[in-house]
Design a protein around this motif. Structure first.
Motif, PDB file in Angstrom:
ATOM      1  N   TYR A   3       4.323   2.765  -4.999  1.00 32.73           N
ATOM      2  CA  TYR A   3       3.013   3.373  -4.799  1.00 32.73           C
ATOM      3  C   TYR A   3       2.641   3.353  -3.316  1.00 32.73           C
ATOM      4  CZ  TYR A   3      -1.907   3.977  -4.310  1.00 32.73           C
ATOM      5  OH  TYR A   3      -3.120   4.423  -3.873  1.00 32.73           O
ATOM      6  N   MET A   4       2.906   2.235  -2.643  1.00 33.95           N
ATOM      7  CA  MET A   4       2.567   2.129  -1.227  1.00 33.95           C
ATOM      8  C   MET A   4       3.374   3.126  -0.406  1.00 33.95           C
ATOM      9  SD  MET A   4       0.193   0.085  -1.637  1.00 33.95           S
ATOM     10  CE  MET A   4      -0.374  -0.234   0.009  1.00 33.95           C
ATOM     11  N   LEU A   7       1.632   6.335  -0.627  1.00 39.71           N
ATOM     12  CA  LEU A   7       0.385   6.298   0.126  1.00 39.71           C
ATOM     13  C   LEU A   7       0.624   6.397   1.634  1.00 39.71           C
ATOM     14  CD1 LEU A   7      -2.719   5.797  -0.089  1.00 39.71           C
ATOM     15  CD2 LEU A   7      -2.199   3.373   0.189  1.00 39.71           C
ATOM     16  N   MET A  43       1.770  -6.175  -1.827  1.00 38.58           N
ATOM     17  CA  MET A  43       1.587  -6.148  -3.276  1.00 38.58           C
ATOM     18  C   MET A  43       0.127  -6.419  -3.655  1.00 38.58           C
ATOM     19  SD  MET A  43       4.466  -5.184  -4.269  1.00 38.58           S
ATOM     20  CE  MET A  43       4.252  -5.321  -6.013  1.00 38.58           C
ATOM     21  N   ALA A  46      -1.821  -3.252  -3.056  1.00 39.55           N
ATOM     22  CA  ALA A  46      -1.567  -2.303  -4.136  1.00 39.55           C
ATOM     23  C   ALA A  46      -2.272  -2.729  -5.422  1.00 39.55           C
ATOM     24  CB  ALA A  46      -0.064  -2.171  -4.377  1.00 39.55           C
ATOM     25  N   ARG A  49      -6.091  -2.352  -5.071  1.00 41.82           N
ATOM     26  CA  ARG A  49      -6.396  -0.924  -5.065  1.00 41.82           C
ATOM     27  C   ARG A  49      -6.369  -0.389  -6.492  1.00 41.82           C
ATOM     28  NH1 ARG A  49      -4.583   3.732  -7.258  1.00 41.82           N
ATOM     29  NH2 ARG A  49      -5.377   5.486  -6.132  1.00 41.82           N
ATOM     30  N   GLY A  50      -5.396  -0.813  -7.268  1.00 36.56           N
ATOM     31  CA  GLY A  50      -5.293  -0.384  -8.660  1.00 36.56           C
ATOM     32  C   GLY A  50      -6.484  -0.835  -9.485  1.00 36.56           C
TER      33      GLY A  50
END
Length: 99
Positions: A3-4, A7, A43, A46, A49-50
């Motif tokens: 995901y990062m 981004l 981590m 992430a 953020r989630g």
């Protein structure tokens, strides 16, 4: 981490050199690499953020319900540290380009 990559890679910030190659071109070029930024911090960024983006979901509420205020604060510190490190790398690169 995937995901990062999604981004940061379009911004020219390399999380993973190998997968960054898919993004190069079409106006995207390397600005800096975050290979020295801690994986734990990345981590946490992430993860938080989630939770923030999916805060109304049952899994986010479940995850937060078992987290102590101290844990939330520590995780927040790590996420902020990650962003600070990335911002510092970007600022250094911008400074070099402006000279």
């Amino acid at each position: 981490v995937k995901y990062m990559e999604k981004l940061f890679h379009p911004l020219g910030v390399i999380v993973n050199e190998k997968s960054f190659r898919r993004y190069e071109g079409d106006g995207i070029r390397k600005v800096t690499s975050i290979r020295n930024v801690g994986t734990t911090e990345l981590m946490e960024l992430a993860g938080l953020r989630g939770v923030a983006m999916h805060g109304n979901s049952k899994s986010a509420h479940t995850r937060l319900a078992i987290t102590t205020p101290h844990d939330v604060a520590r995780r927040g510190e790590m996420a902020v540290s990650c962003m600070q490190q990335i911002a510092t790398l970007l600022a250094k690169q911008a400074w070099k380009c402006g000279r």
